[in-house]
Design a protein around this motif. Structure first.
Motif, PDB file in Angstrom:
ATOM      1  N   PHE A   1       0.835  -1.200   0.000  1.00 29.25           N
ATOM      2  CA  PHE A   1       0.000   0.000   0.000  1.00 29.25           C
ATOM      3  C   PHE A   1       0.870   1.249   0.000  1.00 29.25           C
ATOM      4  O   PHE A   1       2.025   1.219   0.409  1.00 29.25           O
ATOM      5  CB  PHE A   1      -0.938  -0.021   1.217  1.00 29.25           C
ATOM      6  N   ASN A   2       0.290   2.347  -0.434  1.00 30.53           N
ATOM      7  CA  ASN A   2       1.062   3.522  -0.773  1.00 30.53           C
ATOM      8  C   ASN A   2       1.065   4.613   0.290  1.00 30.53           C
ATOM      9  O   ASN A   2       1.310   5.757  -0.014  1.00 30.53           O
ATOM     10  CB  ASN A   2       0.440   4.076  -2.062  1.00 30.53           C
ATOM     11  N   SER A   3       0.758   4.307   1.516  1.00 30.87           N
ATOM     12  CA  SER A   3       0.535   5.344   2.531  1.00 30.87           C
ATOM     13  C   SER A   3       1.784   6.188   2.796  1.00 30.87           C
ATOM     14  O   SER A   3       1.674   7.362   3.127  1.00 30.87           O
ATOM     15  CB  SER A   3       0.066   4.711   3.840  1.00 30.87           C
ATOM     16  N   PHE A   4       2.972   5.622   2.632  1.00 31.32           N
ATOM     17  CA  PHE A   4       4.187   6.359   2.994  1.00 31.32           C
ATOM     18  C   PHE A   4       4.491   7.495   2.023  1.00 31.32           C
ATOM     19  O   PHE A   4       5.075   8.502   2.401  1.00 31.32           O
ATOM     20  CB  PHE A   4       5.391   5.425   3.105  1.00 31.32           C
ATOM     21  N   ASN A   5       4.110   7.353   0.759  1.00 34.36           N
ATOM     22  CA  ASN A   5       4.347   8.453  -0.178  1.00 34.36           C
ATOM     23  C   ASN A   5       3.481   9.664   0.148  1.00 34.36           C
ATOM     24  O   ASN A   5       3.934  10.802   0.062  1.00 34.36           O
ATOM     25  CB  ASN A   5       4.140   7.997  -1.624  1.00 34.36           C
ATOM     26  N   GLN A   6       2.229   9.422   0.533  1.00 33.50           N
ATOM     27  CA  GLN A   6       1.372  10.533   0.957  1.00 33.50           C
ATOM     28  C   GLN A   6       1.966  11.206   2.202  1.00 33.50           C
ATOM     29  O   GLN A   6       2.039  12.432   2.293  1.00 33.50           O
ATOM     30  CB  GLN A   6      -0.046  10.038   1.260  1.00 33.50           C
ATOM     31  N   LEU A   7       2.385  10.377   3.135  1.00 31.82           N
ATOM     32  CA  LEU A   7       3.010  10.858   4.369  1.00 31.82           C
ATOM     33  C   LEU A   7       4.242  11.713   4.061  1.00 31.82           C
ATOM     34  O   LEU A   7       4.376  12.836   4.560  1.00 31.82           O
ATOM     35  CB  LEU A   7       3.401   9.638   5.213  1.00 31.82           C
ATOM     36  N   ASP A   8       5.131  11.209   3.221  1.00 36.46           N
ATOM     37  CA  ASP A   8       6.358  11.936   2.865  1.00 36.46           C
ATOM     38  C   ASP A   8       6.044  13.269   2.190  1.00 36.46           C
ATOM     39  O   ASP A   8       6.724  14.276   2.421  1.00 36.46           O
ATOM     40  CB  ASP A   8       7.220  11.091   1.909  1.00 36.46           C
ATOM     41  N   THR A   9       5.011  13.272   1.349  1.00 40.04           N
ATOM     42  CA  THR A   9       4.640  14.497   0.621  1.00 40.04           C
ATOM     43  C   THR A   9       4.150  15.565   1.589  1.00 40.04           C
ATOM     44  O   THR A   9       4.537  16.738   1.483  1.00 40.04           O
ATOM     45  CB  THR A   9       3.564  14.181  -0.436  1.00 40.04           C
ATOM     46  N   TYR A  10       3.326  15.179   2.542  1.00 40.18           N
ATOM     47  CA  TYR A  10       2.829  16.157   3.520  1.00 40.18           C
ATOM     48  C   TYR A  10       3.943  16.651   4.444  1.00 40.18           C
ATOM     49  O   TYR A  10       3.981  17.832   4.808  1.00 40.18           O
ATOM     50  CB  TYR A  10       1.672  15.570   4.335  1.00 40.18           C
ATOM     51  N   ILE A  11       4.844  15.775   4.825  1.00 40.14           N
ATOM     52  CA  ILE A  11       5.951  16.209   5.691  1.00 40.14           C
ATOM     53  C   ILE A  11       6.868  17.183   4.931  1.00 40.14           C
ATOM     54  O   ILE A  11       7.327  18.187   5.482  1.00 40.14           O
ATOM     55  CB  ILE A  11       6.728  14.996   6.251  1.00 40.14           C
ATOM     56  N   TYR A  12       7.072  16.910   3.661  1.00 39.92           N
ATOM     57  CA  TYR A  12       7.857  17.818   2.809  1.00 39.92           C
ATOM     58  C   TYR A  12       7.184  19.200   2.772  1.00 39.92           C
ATOM     59  O   TYR A  12       7.838  20.234   2.943  1.00 39.92           O
ATOM     60  CB  TYR A  12       7.951  17.225   1.403  1.00 39.92           C
ATOM     61  N   ALA A  13       5.862  19.210   2.573  1.00 40.56           N
ATOM     62  CA  ALA A  13       5.109  20.477   2.524  1.00 40.56           C
ATOM     63  C   ALA A  13       5.172  21.205   3.869  1.00 40.56           C
ATOM     64  O   ALA A  13       5.356  22.429   3.922  1.00 40.56           O
ATOM     65  CB  ALA A  13       3.656  20.198   2.136  1.00 40.56           C
ATOM     66  N   TYR A  14       5.039  20.449   4.940  1.00 39.39           N
ATOM     67  CA  TYR A  14       5.118  21.023   6.299  1.00 39.39           C
ATOM     68  C   TYR A  14       6.473  21.714   6.517  1.00 39.39           C
ATOM     69  O   TYR A  14       6.543  22.813   7.079  1.00 39.39           O
ATOM     70  CB  TYR A  14       4.898  19.906   7.327  1.00 39.39           C
ATOM     71  N   LYS A  15       7.545  21.113   6.046  1.00 35.89           N
ATOM     72  CA  LYS A  15       8.886  21.685   6.216  1.00 35.89           C
ATOM     73  C   LYS A  15       9.070  22.980   5.423  1.00 35.89           C
ATOM     74  O   LYS A  15       9.903  23.812   5.765  1.00 35.89           O
ATOM     75  CB  LYS A  15       9.956  20.658   5.822  1.00 35.89           C
ATOM     76  N   LYS A  16       8.281  23.149   4.378  1.00 36.31           N
ATOM     77  CA  LYS A  16       8.347  24.377   3.558  1.00 36.31           C
ATOM     78  C   LYS A  16       7.414  25.469   4.088  1.00 36.31           C
ATOM     79  O   LYS A  16       7.455  26.602   3.627  1.00 36.31           O
ATOM     80  CB  LYS A  16       7.944  24.065   2.111  1.00 36.31           C
ATOM     81  N   SER A  17       6.562  25.108   5.047  1.00 33.09           N
ATOM     82  CA  SER A  17       5.505  26.042   5.480  1.00 33.09           C
ATOM     83  C   SER A  17       5.995  27.032   6.535  1.00 33.09           C
ATOM     84  O   SER A  17       6.916  26.753   7.293  1.00 33.09           O
ATOM     85  CB  SER A  17       4.318  25.250   6.035  1.00 33.09           C
ATOM     86  N   LYS A  18       5.312  28.188   6.570  1.00 34.04           N
ATOM     87  CA  LYS A  18       5.643  29.236   7.562  1.00 34.04           C
ATOM     88  C   LYS A  18       4.448  29.553   8.461  1.00 34.04           C
ATOM     89  O   LYS A  18       4.564  30.323   9.403  1.00 34.04           O
ATOM     90  CB  LYS A  18       6.083  30.512   6.843  1.00 34.04           C
ATOM     91  N   GLY A  19       3.281  28.980   8.171  1.00 31.13           N
ATOM     92  CA  GLY A  19       2.063  29.322   8.907  1.00 31.13           C
ATOM     93  C   GLY A  19       2.014  28.752  10.308  1.00 31.13           C
ATOM     94  O   GLY A  19       2.657  27.740  10.608  1.00 31.13           O
TER      95      GLY A  19
END
Length: 273
Positions: free
Chosen positions: A74-92
């Motif tokens: 199952f593909n759950s880790f790619n979704q997880l990695d994508t959100y963590i990547y986005a979180y690291k770029k966020s300033k909010g």
């Protein structure tokens, strides 16, 4: 203390949803609350999702390399990695999650900011989904409420795109969430379970602010048909996850009838495979 108009980061996780990406992005741009940053992370789609997003001047667009987790079905880790990547770029100070096939009502972020400013001790909130098939067919889902969650073993929670969370609270979870364990459990389950069972901070507001798209070709829909082998496997893994985090955070966890019944059914189905 949260400033009057805090910056809100909308984190969009995208993979092969080119036909739906514009709808998703436009719903973020049209928010009535204006102090937002929109972060779109494409997980190396094979379609034009990334190119479509890059045409927008007002959003931050990134392409993240897709990792092949060959040991996992199952593909759950790619979704997880994508959100963590986005979180690291966020300033909010507040993070709103959004899968790229879903989209927001225009007052979503405004309602979320209102919730946090009126409930300063709360760190996470789920709004309710409008189950969306097409423009002629959609309905408000009433299966989620706080009362049902009081006695439940793990939380009954709305989907990923309905989660809004303070960044400092998500940071507390990040080490736990980013571990590559429990592959059948999606990110929303882990966030909801940690919030309710470990941090005792789990909130659902009775407002329908997110359109949750019913993708019958999507992986989670086809992979987890109710009562199929994978459905029972995931249920067993959910029990194991609850046991694991309870032990780690020194919380009381008791294996009930549901655990033993699930284990028995899973064992039977495994034998029949």
């Amino acid at each position: 203390i949260m400033q009057k108009k805090p910056l809100v980061s909308i984190l969009i996780a995208s993979y092969n949803k080119e036909k739906l990406a514009k709808r998703c992005i436009n719903s973020c741009i049209k928010q009535t609350y204006k102090n937002v940053e929109i972060i779109f992370v494409d997980n190396e789609s094979s379609d034009n999702s990334y190119k479509i997003a890059k045409k927008y001047k007002r959003i931050k667009v990134f392409k993240k390399k897709r990792i092949e987790y060959s040991n996992f079905k199952f593909n759950s880790f790619n979704q997880l990695d994508t959100y963590i990547y986005a979180y690291k770029k966020s300033k909010g100070k507040i993070l709103c999650f959004l899968d790229s096939d879903d989209f927001y009502k225009k007052n979503k972020v405004e309602e979320i900011v209102d919730f946090f400013s009126n409930n300063k001790n709360k760190n996470i909130v789920f709004d309710k989904p409008v189950i969306f098939y097409n423009h002629n067919k959609n309905y408000n889902s009433n299966e989620y409420n706080n009362k049902k969650n009081r006695n439940s073993l793990w939380p009954k929670f709305p989907p990923q795109s309905c989660i809004s969370i303070k960044k400092i609270f998500f940071k507390k979870m990040i080490r736990e969430i980013s571990q590559k364990k429990f592959e059948l459990l999606a990110l929303d389950f882990k966030i909801a379970t940690l919030s309710k069972c470990i941090f005792n901070d789990f909130n659902i507001i009775n407002k329908f602010l997110t359109y949750y798209f019913q993708d019958f070709k999507g992986e989670s829909y086809s992979y987890y048909k109710k009562f199929n082998f994978n459905w029972w496997a995931r249920r067993l893994e959910a029990h194991q996850y609850l046991e694991y985090i309870s032990k780690k955070y020194k919380k009381i966890y008791t294996k009930g009838v549901d655990f033993y019944f699930t284990k028995f059914i899973f064992f039977l189905l495994n034998m029949l495979k």
